[in-house]
Write a protein that holds these residues in place. Structure first.
Motif, PDB file in Angstrom:
ATOM      1  N   VAL A   6      78.129  57.923  80.492  1.00 58.49           N
ATOM      2  CA  VAL A   6      77.416  58.260  79.262  1.00 58.49           C
ATOM      3  C   VAL A   6      75.919  58.328  79.515  1.00 58.49           C
ATOM      4  CG1 VAL A   6      76.778  57.392  76.976  1.00 58.49           C
ATOM      5  CG2 VAL A   6      79.183  57.395  77.685  1.00 58.49           C
ATOM      6  N   LEU A   7      75.402  57.377  80.269  1.00 59.20           N
ATOM      7  CA  LEU A   7      73.979  57.379  80.599  1.00 59.20           C
ATOM      8  C   LEU A   7      73.611  58.651  81.368  1.00 59.20           C
ATOM      9  CD1 LEU A   7      71.383  55.670  80.427  1.00 59.20           C
ATOM     10  CD2 LEU A   7      71.998  54.683  82.646  1.00 59.20           C
ATOM     11  N   GLU A   8      74.487  59.078  82.268  1.00 62.13           N
ATOM     12  CA  GLU A   8      74.245  60.298  83.033  1.00 62.13           C
ATOM     13  C   GLU A   8      74.220  61.527  82.115  1.00 62.13           C
ATOM     14  OE1 GLU A   8      76.463  62.981  86.496  1.00 62.13           O
ATOM     15  OE2 GLU A   8      77.163  60.956  86.037  1.00 62.13           O
ATOM     16  N   VAL A   9      75.164  61.578  81.152  1.00 60.60           N
ATOM     17  CA  VAL A   9      75.200  62.707  80.217  1.00 60.60           C
ATOM     18  C   VAL A   9      73.924  62.756  79.384  1.00 60.60           C
ATOM     19  CG1 VAL A   9      76.393  63.693  78.222  1.00 60.60           C
ATOM     20  CG2 VAL A   9      77.719  62.759  80.120  1.00 60.60           C
ATOM     21  N   LEU A  10      73.470  61.599  78.923  1.00 60.58           N
ATOM     22  CA  LEU A  10      72.230  61.550  78.145  1.00 60.58           C
ATOM     23  C   LEU A  10      71.039  62.018  78.976  1.00 60.58           C
ATOM     24  CD1 LEU A  10      72.355  58.231  76.066  1.00 60.58           C
ATOM     25  CD2 LEU A  10      72.166  60.545  75.172  1.00 60.58           C
ATOM     26  N   LYS A  11      70.969  61.569  80.212  1.00 64.01           N
ATOM     27  CA  LYS A  11      69.845  61.938  81.063  1.00 64.01           C
ATOM     28  C   LYS A  11      69.897  63.412  81.461  1.00 64.01           C
ATOM     29  CE  LYS A  11      68.862  57.437  83.202  1.00 64.01           C
ATOM     30  NZ  LYS A  11      68.844  56.670  84.493  1.00 64.01           N
ATOM     31  N   ASP A  12      71.115  63.956  81.567  1.00 60.94           N
ATOM     32  CA  ASP A  12      71.280  65.349  81.983  1.00 60.94           C
ATOM     33  C   ASP A  12      70.798  66.333  80.927  1.00 60.94           C
ATOM     34  OD1 ASP A  12      72.286  64.677  84.416  1.00 60.94           O
ATOM     35  OD2 ASP A  12      74.385  65.099  83.940  1.00 60.94           O
ATOM     36  N   PHE A  13      70.810  65.915  79.669  1.00 62.08           N
ATOM     37  CA  PHE A  13      70.450  66.865  78.606  1.00 62.08           C
ATOM     38  C   PHE A  13      68.957  67.177  78.650  1.00 62.08           C
ATOM     39  CE2 PHE A  13      68.862  67.653  74.267  1.00 62.08           C
ATOM     40  CZ  PHE A  13      69.509  68.854  74.042  1.00 62.08           C
ATOM     41  N   ASP A  14      68.654  68.461  78.681  1.00 65.04           N
ATOM     42  CA  ASP A  14      67.267  68.928  78.696  1.00 65.04           C
ATOM     43  C   ASP A  14      67.164  70.089  77.718  1.00 65.04           C
ATOM     44  OD1 ASP A  14      64.720  69.824  79.149  1.00 65.04           O
ATOM     45  OD2 ASP A  14      65.012  70.307  81.274  1.00 65.04           O
ATOM     46  N   TYR A  53      72.995  75.297  68.657  1.00 62.04           N
ATOM     47  CA  TYR A  53      71.627  75.815  68.659  1.00 62.04           C
ATOM     48  C   TYR A  53      70.937  75.538  67.330  1.00 62.04           C
ATOM     49  CZ  TYR A  53      72.136  78.072  73.172  1.00 62.04           C
ATOM     50  OH  TYR A  53      72.287  78.303  74.506  1.00 62.04           O
ATOM     51  N   ARG A  54      71.705  75.459  66.260  1.00 55.59           N
ATOM     52  CA  ARG A  54      71.091  75.078  64.972  1.00 55.59           C
ATOM     53  C   ARG A  54      70.609  73.632  65.026  1.00 55.59           C
ATOM     54  NH1 ARG A  54      68.220  73.997  62.074  1.00 55.59           N
ATOM     55  NH2 ARG A  54      67.896  74.400  59.847  1.00 55.59           N
ATOM     56  N   LEU A  55      71.329  72.769  65.730  1.00 55.49           N
ATOM     57  CA  LEU A  55      70.851  71.394  65.927  1.00 55.49           C
ATOM     58  C   LEU A  55      69.573  71.386  66.765  1.00 55.49           C
ATOM     59  CD1 LEU A  55      73.963  69.101  66.597  1.00 55.49           C
ATOM     60  CD2 LEU A  55      72.890  69.728  64.426  1.00 55.49           C
ATOM     61  N   PHE A  56      69.557  72.190  67.834  1.00 51.87           N
ATOM     62  CA  PHE A  56      68.353  72.243  68.670  1.00 51.87           C
ATOM     63  C   PHE A  56      67.148  72.706  67.851  1.00 51.87           C
ATOM     64  CE2 PHE A  56      71.377  73.454  72.393  1.00 51.87           C
ATOM     65  CZ  PHE A  56      71.837  72.153  72.439  1.00 51.87           C
ATOM     66  N   GLN A  57      67.371  73.668  66.979  1.00 55.31           N
ATOM     67  CA  GLN A  57      66.299  74.158  66.107  1.00 55.31           C
ATOM     68  C   GLN A  57      65.754  73.029  65.235  1.00 55.31           C
ATOM     69  OE1 GLN A  57      67.501  77.600  63.813  1.00 55.31           O
ATOM     70  NE2 GLN A  57      65.960  77.236  62.240  1.00 55.31           N
ATOM     71  N   GLU A  58      66.654  72.192  64.713  1.00 54.49           N
ATOM     72  CA  GLU A  58      66.232  71.067  63.877  1.00 54.49           C
ATOM     73  C   GLU A  58      65.485  70.024  64.704  1.00 54.49           C
ATOM     74  OE1 GLU A  58      66.328  69.824  59.759  1.00 54.49           O
ATOM     75  OE2 GLU A  58      66.842  71.670  60.820  1.00 54.49           O
ATOM     76  N   MET A  59      65.924  69.815  65.926  1.00 54.02           N
ATOM     77  CA  MET A  59      65.265  68.843  66.801  1.00 54.02           C
ATOM     78  C   MET A  59      63.846  69.286  67.135  1.00 54.02           C
ATOM     79  SD  MET A  59      68.651  68.211  69.171  1.00 54.02           S
ATOM     80  CE  MET A  59      67.840  67.362  70.520  1.00 54.02           C
ATOM     81  N   TYR A  60      63.665  70.559  67.435  1.00 60.00           N
ATOM     82  CA  TYR A  60      62.327  71.079  67.704  1.00 60.00           C
ATOM     83  C   TYR A  60      61.430  70.928  66.479  1.00 60.00           C
ATOM     84  CZ  TYR A  60      62.690  73.162  72.365  1.00 60.00           C
ATOM     85  OH  TYR A  60      62.773  73.357  73.721  1.00 60.00           O
ATOM     86  N   ALA A  61      61.980  71.205  65.305  1.00 60.64           N
ATOM     87  CA  ALA A  61      61.182  71.101  64.080  1.00 60.64           C
ATOM     88  C   ALA A  61      60.723  69.669  63.845  1.00 60.64           C
ATOM     89  CB  ALA A  61      61.994  71.607  62.883  1.00 60.64           C
ATOM     90  N   LEU A  62      61.602  68.714  64.092  1.00 59.60           N
ATOM     91  CA  LEU A  62      61.224  67.308  63.950  1.00 59.60           C
ATOM     92  C   LEU A  62      60.096  66.947  64.920  1.00 59.60           C
ATOM     93  CD1 LEU A  62      64.716  65.578  63.622  1.00 59.60           C
ATOM     94  CD2 LEU A  62      62.909  65.552  61.902  1.00 59.60           C
ATOM     95  N   HIS A  63      60.246  67.387  66.159  1.00 59.86           N
ATOM     96  CA  HIS A  63      59.225  67.072  67.165  1.00 59.86           C
ATOM     97  C   HIS A  63      57.880  67.691  66.793  1.00 59.86           C
ATOM     98  CE1 HIS A  63      57.562  65.953  71.001  1.00 59.86           C
ATOM     99  NE2 HIS A  63      57.278  67.206  71.297  1.00 59.86           N
ATOM    100  N   GLU A  64      57.907  68.924  66.290  1.00 58.36           N
ATOM    101  CA  GLU A  64      56.656  69.581  65.891  1.00 58.36           C
ATOM    102  C   GLU A  64      56.009  68.868  64.704  1.00 58.36           C
ATOM    103  OE1 GLU A  64      57.719  73.606  65.202  1.00 58.36           O
ATOM    104  OE2 GLU A  64      57.953  74.092  67.339  1.00 58.36           O
ATOM    105  N   ASP A  65      56.835  68.162  63.907  1.00 56.91           N
ATOM    106  CA  ASP A  65      56.301  67.403  62.769  1.00 56.91           C
ATOM    107  C   ASP A  65      55.853  66.001  63.170  1.00 56.91           C
ATOM    108  OD1 ASP A  65      56.584  69.456  60.983  1.00 56.91           O
ATOM    109  OD2 ASP A  65      58.507  68.786  60.193  1.00 56.91           O
TER     110      ASP A  65
END
Length: 448
Positions: A6-14, A53-65
């Motif tokens: 699980v730790l590897e999967v979390l770290k692998d995500f970019d 990709y809709r989740l990724f869009q939401e994640m980017y929006a949060l980071h930009e905020d």
């Protein structure tokens, strides 16, 4: 002890490898501040529609905020390295995330769980996390195990359900780098380009991975999508004992796209082809296929539940390109795919409305059919009437389609109806103080 996989999967995500993102028009509302007992936002839809990709869009929006990445956790539970996925897997995800970012839960974390339905017992696990953690949670589910009815059972009003369909025409233009003019007027060159793009949309459809593919490559891709939905979200999920019936029935329904369904006739046809079945089984399969977002049914507008239940439904595929790819080679049915696309666009625009907002309608005087009637009968909202036709250049065709609209406008006491046409010019027709607005399809889709 930390789960190393699980730790590897979390770290692998970019998330950067998915950039640039093509924004989707589906709004998930303002982000909720992390706290225990929060509402869960659930994005459902057919496989490959773009939910991740809709989740990724939401994640980017949060980071930009201003939310740091250290407080944002994304995890895909469909990763084949994880099988079997259990509640202990979910606990390991939270433990590993906290080990990487010790203060995330204290400050308030944003959790994005993709395909959570892969976890056995996901409902009870997610409810425990909601009740005990300072978090805001987003979840996606290909409807195999995460339908709105199950969300309601698991969370009893503590989830907000969103539906993501394949790309709309406007989204497909942006996805394919075609500029969509903004404003009331269009030049001749723009009209020609947009009409050509719309013809392509009716052939290619709106699944993101099919965009830009040659037709001979898009067809097997879209066929595989339908096959996977039937296999995973119908046969496997519901334990269907006659998989051949399910596959044949799904193919038949996709071929009916935009037409009325007679379960009795389909049952007889399948039996004649050597596929034993029953009307009861086909009725169950119809529900399963609709739950899986492969197709939708629209019934005639009726004020009583009994009338609505007994009316013969029309069937619409989740995507016009998918319907074409799964149809027979000797059919084109551009008019059916146009009607299908209009229905899907109306469904996108009806977010937040009650079930049954989109129906068909038959007039009382001469039993003329209106393709779509919009409105909530119990709230006594005025109807919107929309007729769809591939081409009205023939006078007899125009007279038939417009007569139905004139008659329905008179009976419903409405001032204006819309005639969406695949080929032809914009026009306004007036009679007796009422108006029919004739709109080329490409323009009607962009008006939304």
């Amino acid at each position: 002890m930390l789960n190393s996989l699980v730790l590897e999967v979390l770290k692998d995500f970019d998330i950067s490898i998915y950039s640039p993102l093509h924004p989707r028009a589906l709004s998930l509302g303002e982000p909720l501040a992390p706290r225990a007992g929060n509402l869960v936002k659930v994005v459902g839809g057919m496989r490959r529609s773009g939910k991740s990709y809709r989740l990724f869009q939401e994640m980017y929006a949060l980071h930009e905020d201003g939310v740091p990445w250290e407080r944002i956790c994304y995890f895909n539970f469909e990763d084949d390295r994880l099988s079997p996925v259990t509640p202990q897997t979910g606990d390991a995800v939270l433990e590993a995330f906290q080990s990487l970012h010790p203060h995330a839960f204290e400050e308030g974390a944003f959790l994005f769980f993709d395909e959570l339905q892969e976890m056995e017992g996901w409902g009870a696990w997610l409810r425990r996390i909601v009740d005990t953690k300072r978090v805001t949670i987003y979840v996606t589910g290909s409807s195999s195990k995460m339908l709105s009815s199950e969300i309601a059972t698991e969370f009893r009003g503590r989830a907000l359900d969103f539906e993501l369909l394949p790309l709309s025409f406007a989204e497909s233009l942006e996805f394919n780098g075609i500029p969509a003019p903004r404003g009331p007027g269009y030049s001749s060159a723009e009209r020609i380009a947009l009409a050509r793009a719309f013809d392509s949309y009716l052939r290619q459809g709106g699944f993101p991975a099919a965009q830009g593919l040659p037709f001979q490559e898009a067809v097997p891709l879209l066929q595989s999508y339908a096959q996977r939905v039937v296999a995973r979200d119908v046969i496997e999920r519901h334990g269907v004992a006659r998989p051949r019936v399910a596959t044949s029935f799904a193919q038949r329904l996709l071929g009916l796209n935009g037409r009325q369904l007679s379960v009795r006739k389909v049952a007889n046809d399948l039996r004649s082809a050597g596929i034993p079945t029953s009307r009861e089984l086909l009725g169950d399969l119809l529900g399963y296929l609709e739950e899986a977002y492969l197709l939708f049914t629209v019934r005639n507008r009726a004020f009583s539940l009994a009338e609505s239940t007994n009316s013969t439904p029309k069937v619409y595929a989740v995507d016009p390109g998918l319907a074409l790819a799964n149809g027979r080679a000797n059919t084109n049915d551009a008019g059916q795919r146009l009607e299908d696309a209009v229905y899907l666009e109306l469904r996108r625009r009806a977010i937040g409305m009650r079930k049954g907002t989109i129906t068909s309608l038959r007039t009382s005087a001469h039993d003329c059919e209106i393709d779509f009637a919009l409105g909530d009968a119990l709230d006594e909202r005025p109807l919107g009437l929309i007729q769809v036709c591939a081409d009205v250049a023939d006078d007899a065709t125009f007279d038939r389609e417009s007569r139905a609209l004139w008659e329905a406008l008179d009976e419903q006491g409405l001032q204006e109806g819309v005639l969406v046409i695949g080929t032809g010019d914009e026009a306004v027709h007036e009679r007796g103080g009422r108006t029919i607005r004739q709109v080329p399809a490409w323009k009607w889709f962009l008006e939304g």
